[in-house]
Design a protein around this motif. Structure first.
Motif, PDB file in Angstrom:
ATOM      1  N   VAL A  93      11.208  21.748  -3.117  1.00 52.48           N
ATOM      2  CA  VAL A  93      12.182  22.278  -4.091  1.00 52.48           C
ATOM      3  C   VAL A  93      13.151  21.176  -4.522  1.00 52.48           C
ATOM      4  O   VAL A  93      13.487  21.047  -5.696  1.00 52.48           O
ATOM      5  CB  VAL A  93      12.949  23.493  -3.508  1.00 52.48           C
ATOM      6  N   PHE A  94      13.603  20.351  -3.544  1.00 51.27           N
ATOM      7  CA  PHE A  94      14.486  19.228  -3.884  1.00 51.27           C
ATOM      8  C   PHE A  94      13.812  18.298  -4.889  1.00 51.27           C
ATOM      9  O   PHE A  94      14.403  17.899  -5.892  1.00 51.27           O
ATOM     10  CB  PHE A  94      14.873  18.441  -2.620  1.00 51.27           C
ATOM     11  N   LYS A  95      12.542  17.972  -4.638  1.00 55.09           N
ATOM     12  CA  LYS A  95      11.835  17.041  -5.517  1.00 55.09           C
ATOM     13  C   LYS A  95      11.634  17.638  -6.912  1.00 55.09           C
ATOM     14  O   LYS A  95      11.770  16.946  -7.925  1.00 55.09           O
ATOM     15  CB  LYS A  95      10.495  16.637  -4.886  1.00 55.09           C
ATOM     16  N   GLU A  96      11.324  18.929  -6.952  1.00 54.77           N
ATOM     17  CA  GLU A  96      11.164  19.606  -8.249  1.00 54.77           C
ATOM     18  C   GLU A  96      12.503  19.649  -8.996  1.00 54.77           C
ATOM     19  O   GLU A  96      12.568  19.445 -10.207  1.00 54.77           O
ATOM     20  CB  GLU A  96      10.642  21.029  -8.034  1.00 54.77           C
ATOM     21  N   THR A  97      13.569  19.921  -8.239  1.00 58.68           N
ATOM     22  CA  THR A  97      14.911  19.983  -8.820  1.00 58.68           C
ATOM     23  C   THR A  97      15.316  18.629  -9.384  1.00 58.68           C
ATOM     24  O   THR A  97      15.872  18.532 -10.482  1.00 58.68           O
ATOM     25  CB  THR A  97      15.931  20.409  -7.724  1.00 58.68           C
ATOM     26  N   LEU A  98      15.024  17.576  -8.636  1.00 58.93           N
ATOM     27  CA  LEU A  98      15.347  16.224  -9.099  1.00 58.93           C
ATOM     28  C   LEU A  98      14.601  15.900 -10.384  1.00 58.93           C
ATOM     29  O   LEU A  98      15.179  15.360 -11.338  1.00 58.93           O
ATOM     30  CB  LEU A  98      15.010  15.207  -7.998  1.00 58.93           C
ATOM     31  N   SER A 149      21.526  16.087  -5.289  1.00 61.23           N
ATOM     32  CA  SER A 149      21.975  15.527  -4.007  1.00 61.23           C
ATOM     33  C   SER A 149      22.738  16.549  -3.169  1.00 61.23           C
ATOM     34  O   SER A 149      22.924  16.354  -1.966  1.00 61.23           O
ATOM     35  CB  SER A 149      22.843  14.280  -4.226  1.00 61.23           C
ATOM     36  N   ALA A 150      23.156  17.669  -3.794  1.00 55.77           N
ATOM     37  CA  ALA A 150      23.829  18.733  -3.030  1.00 55.77           C
ATOM     38  C   ALA A 150      22.847  19.464  -2.117  1.00 55.77           C
ATOM     39  O   ALA A 150      23.260  20.140  -1.165  1.00 55.77           O
ATOM     40  CB  ALA A 150      24.484  19.735  -3.977  1.00 55.77           C
ATOM     41  N   CYS A 151      21.539  19.337  -2.406  1.00 55.06           N
ATOM     42  CA  CYS A 151      20.520  20.086  -1.646  1.00 55.06           C
ATOM     43  C   CYS A 151      20.344  19.579  -0.218  1.00 55.06           C
ATOM     44  O   CYS A 151      19.853  20.307   0.638  1.00 55.06           O
ATOM     45  CB  CYS A 151      19.167  19.988  -2.335  1.00 55.06           C
ATOM     46  N   THR A 160      25.705  25.560  -1.046  1.00 54.64           N
ATOM     47  CA  THR A 160      24.655  24.866  -0.299  1.00 54.64           C
ATOM     48  C   THR A 160      25.189  24.371   1.036  1.00 54.64           C
ATOM     49  O   THR A 160      24.559  24.522   2.081  1.00 54.64           O
ATOM     50  CB  THR A 160      24.111  23.674  -1.126  1.00 54.64           C
ATOM     51  N   ARG A 161      26.389  23.796   1.018  1.00 61.01           N
ATOM     52  CA  ARG A 161      27.004  23.285   2.249  1.00 61.01           C
ATOM     53  C   ARG A 161      27.232  24.403   3.270  1.00 61.01           C
ATOM     54  O   ARG A 161      27.051  24.209   4.470  1.00 61.01           O
ATOM     55  CB  ARG A 161      28.337  22.617   1.928  1.00 61.01           C
ATOM     56  N   VAL A 162      27.655  25.572   2.779  1.00 61.12           N
ATOM     57  CA  VAL A 162      27.872  26.712   3.680  1.00 61.12           C
ATOM     58  C   VAL A 162      26.579  27.048   4.413  1.00 61.12           C
ATOM     59  O   VAL A 162      26.561  27.282   5.627  1.00 61.12           O
ATOM     60  CB  VAL A 162      28.382  27.947   2.897  1.00 61.12           C
ATOM     61  N   LEU A 163      25.473  27.057   3.681  1.00 59.55           N
ATOM     62  CA  LEU A 163      24.184  27.411   4.276  1.00 59.55           C
ATOM     63  C   LEU A 163      23.646  26.314   5.189  1.00 59.55           C
ATOM     64  O   LEU A 163      22.939  26.593   6.149  1.00 59.55           O
ATOM     65  CB  LEU A 163      23.169  27.720   3.169  1.00 59.55           C
ATOM     66  N   LEU A 164      23.995  25.075   4.909  1.00 57.09           N
ATOM     67  CA  LEU A 164      23.489  23.967   5.714  1.00 57.09           C
ATOM     68  C   LEU A 164      24.294  23.740   6.985  1.00 57.09           C
ATOM     69  O   LEU A 164      23.757  23.283   7.987  1.00 57.09           O
ATOM     70  CB  LEU A 164      23.475  22.670   4.893  1.00 57.09           C
ATOM     71  N   ARG A 165      25.621  24.035   6.960  1.00 61.25           N
ATOM     72  CA  ARG A 165      26.402  23.616   8.130  1.00 61.25           C
ATOM     73  C   ARG A 165      27.520  24.544   8.556  1.00 61.25           C
ATOM     74  O   ARG A 165      28.340  24.184   9.398  1.00 61.25           O
ATOM     75  CB  ARG A 165      26.948  22.209   7.897  1.00 61.25           C
ATOM     76  N   ARG A 192      17.480  28.247  -6.722  1.00 61.14           N
ATOM     77  CA  ARG A 192      16.198  28.413  -6.005  1.00 61.14           C
ATOM     78  C   ARG A 192      16.299  27.952  -4.551  1.00 61.14           C
ATOM     79  O   ARG A 192      15.836  28.621  -3.634  1.00 61.14           O
ATOM     80  CB  ARG A 192      15.091  27.630  -6.705  1.00 61.14           C
ATOM     81  N   HIS A 193      16.926  26.792  -4.340  1.00 63.29           N
ATOM     82  CA  HIS A 193      17.031  26.268  -2.972  1.00 63.29           C
ATOM     83  C   HIS A 193      17.962  27.132  -2.128  1.00 63.29           C
ATOM     84  O   HIS A 193      17.774  27.274  -0.917  1.00 63.29           O
ATOM     85  CB  HIS A 193      17.513  24.812  -2.994  1.00 63.29           C
ATOM     86  N   ILE A 194      18.964  27.739  -2.775  1.00 60.06           N
ATOM     87  CA  ILE A 194      19.912  28.602  -2.055  1.00 60.06           C
ATOM     88  C   ILE A 194      19.217  29.878  -1.593  1.00 60.06           C
ATOM     89  O   ILE A 194      19.429  30.344  -0.462  1.00 60.06           O
ATOM     90  CB  ILE A 194      21.139  28.909  -2.952  1.00 60.06           C
TER      91      ILE A 194
END
Length: 372
Positions: A65-70, A212-214, A316-321, A338-340
């Motif tokens: 998803v990150f690569k597609e988003t980029l 880069s937020a992903c 995104t940060r909330v979900l990651l950490r 999508r990544h969220i």
């Protein structure tokens, strides 16, 4: 005073021609704790900067998803980079030092530096330093920059704004620095996306997904969040951070930069026109987003706005950490989330349709009981 550790062989995976980190290397120390344990400590009064979350290692489908988003947003990121870079050059000229706020600001600062170098053949110095909410900016790092570049103007850079906590912190820190040392520093924060209307220097006020937020360190030069605790950081030290060298195999930091940099030649004309228009129709920061955050806190019975994190990047940060409670979404079909949705499913977090907000989404942090 610590020597800067921007050298590639000692700290981080970026090339030193892109950025110098003014950070104390804490790689040898064990600072990580589980998200749940750390959340309890933070909600019990420990400052978030005293420890580190365990770095989230995304599964293959999330990286895809990150690569597609980029691929999808590389030109938009390049355009917003150009818009910001053009404004910085117009307002401050060649006599500027770029100072990114670690760590989300670092890749953005590198992109701005590269845009200016590529288009104007001007090599601006670029540093990455620490700022911490409720603790201020790293004054030792600022003093180092001023000594190295006397008479030059500092331009602070971050990735995006949420509700403006870092913008407010930066203003307070610059005022405190002036009172202490008699040196005035421009507190304007340059960001690619400013959905909370927290600054006057931005690429867009749309709450779009900056790829880069992903990810965490693997898109930020393998550098951790910054650390400030009395046990490890002395009075004359820079704030600290860890270098996650063991993640080199997963590192996409330089790939991200190169993909966006390759788009600059396609966006320079539009970047100039949009920047010119923004400079002509200058809009001050209104912190309008904070009004919405207060409304969300009231509606969901949340006692502190610290537990409300608006915008794609902050959600995104909330979900990651952090320990998420709910995710509010303006439009669950938006490509920016999508990544969220993937992360929320993975962590079993409820998604609530919340159409009446200017942000794309918002993360609500769970209140953690100490007796659990």
């Amino acid at each position: 005073m610590n020597e800067l550790v921007g050298n590639r062989t000692t700290f981080g995976s970026y090339d030193e021609k892109d950025v110098h980190f003014l950070l104390k290397d804490l790689s040898a120390y064990k600072l990580e704790g589980t998200i749940e344990h750390r959340e309890k400590n933070i909600q019990s009064g420990e400052h978030y900067s005293e420890t580190l979350p365990i770095e989230y290692q995304p599964p293959a489908h999330y990286l895809q998803v990150f690569k597609e988003t980029l691929e999808e947003y590389k030109q938009k990121v390049a355009l917003c980079t150009g818009i910001v870079a053009e404004q910085i050059l117009h307002q401050k000229g060649e006599n500027t030092v770029l100072v990114s706020l670690a760590r989300a600001g670092t890749p953005i600062g590198i992109l701005i530096k590269r845009y200016i170098q590529q288009k104007y053949h001007i090599e601006l110095p670029h540093y990455s330093i620490s700022i911490i909410r409720d603790r201020g900016i790293d004054e030792n790092a600022i003093r180092h920059i001023l000594r190295e570049h006397p008479g030059k103007s500092i331009q602070f850079i971050d990735g995006w704004t949420g509700k403006g906590a870092i913008s407010i912190e930066l203003t307070k820190a610059c005022e405190a620095f002036c009172n202490k040392y008699g040196v005035e520093i421009d507190d304007t924060l340059a960001v690619l996306a400013d959905p909370g209307q927290c600054t006057s220097l931005y690429g867009t006020r749309e709450d779009f997904l900056i790829p880069s937020a992903c990810l965490n360190s693997t898109v930020s030069g393998l550098v951790s969040r910054t650390v400030l605790n009395k046990e490890l950081i002395g009075e004359n030290d820079f704030h600290g951070a860890k270098y996650y060298e063991h993640l080199r195999g997963e590192d996409v930091s330089n790939e991200y930069l190169d993909v966006v940099t390759n788009e600059f030649s396609k966006v320079t004309e539009d970047a100039c026109l949009i920047a010119e228009n923004l400079l002509k129709n200058h809009e001050e920061a209104t912190f309008k987003g904070m009004e919405e955050v207060v409304e969300m806190a009231e509606r969901f019975g949340i006692e502190s706005t610290h537990f409300v994190k608006p915008g794609v990047g902050e959600t995104t940060r909330v979900l990651l950490r952090r320990v998420p409670w709910k995710i509010l979404m303006k439009d669950p079909t938006s490509p920016y989330v999508r990544h969220i949705i993937l992360l929320a499913k993975e962590r079993n977090v409820e998604i609530v349709h919340y159409p009446n907000m200017s942000y794309t989404c918002c993360g609500l942090i769970k209140k953690v009981e100490n007796n659990e």
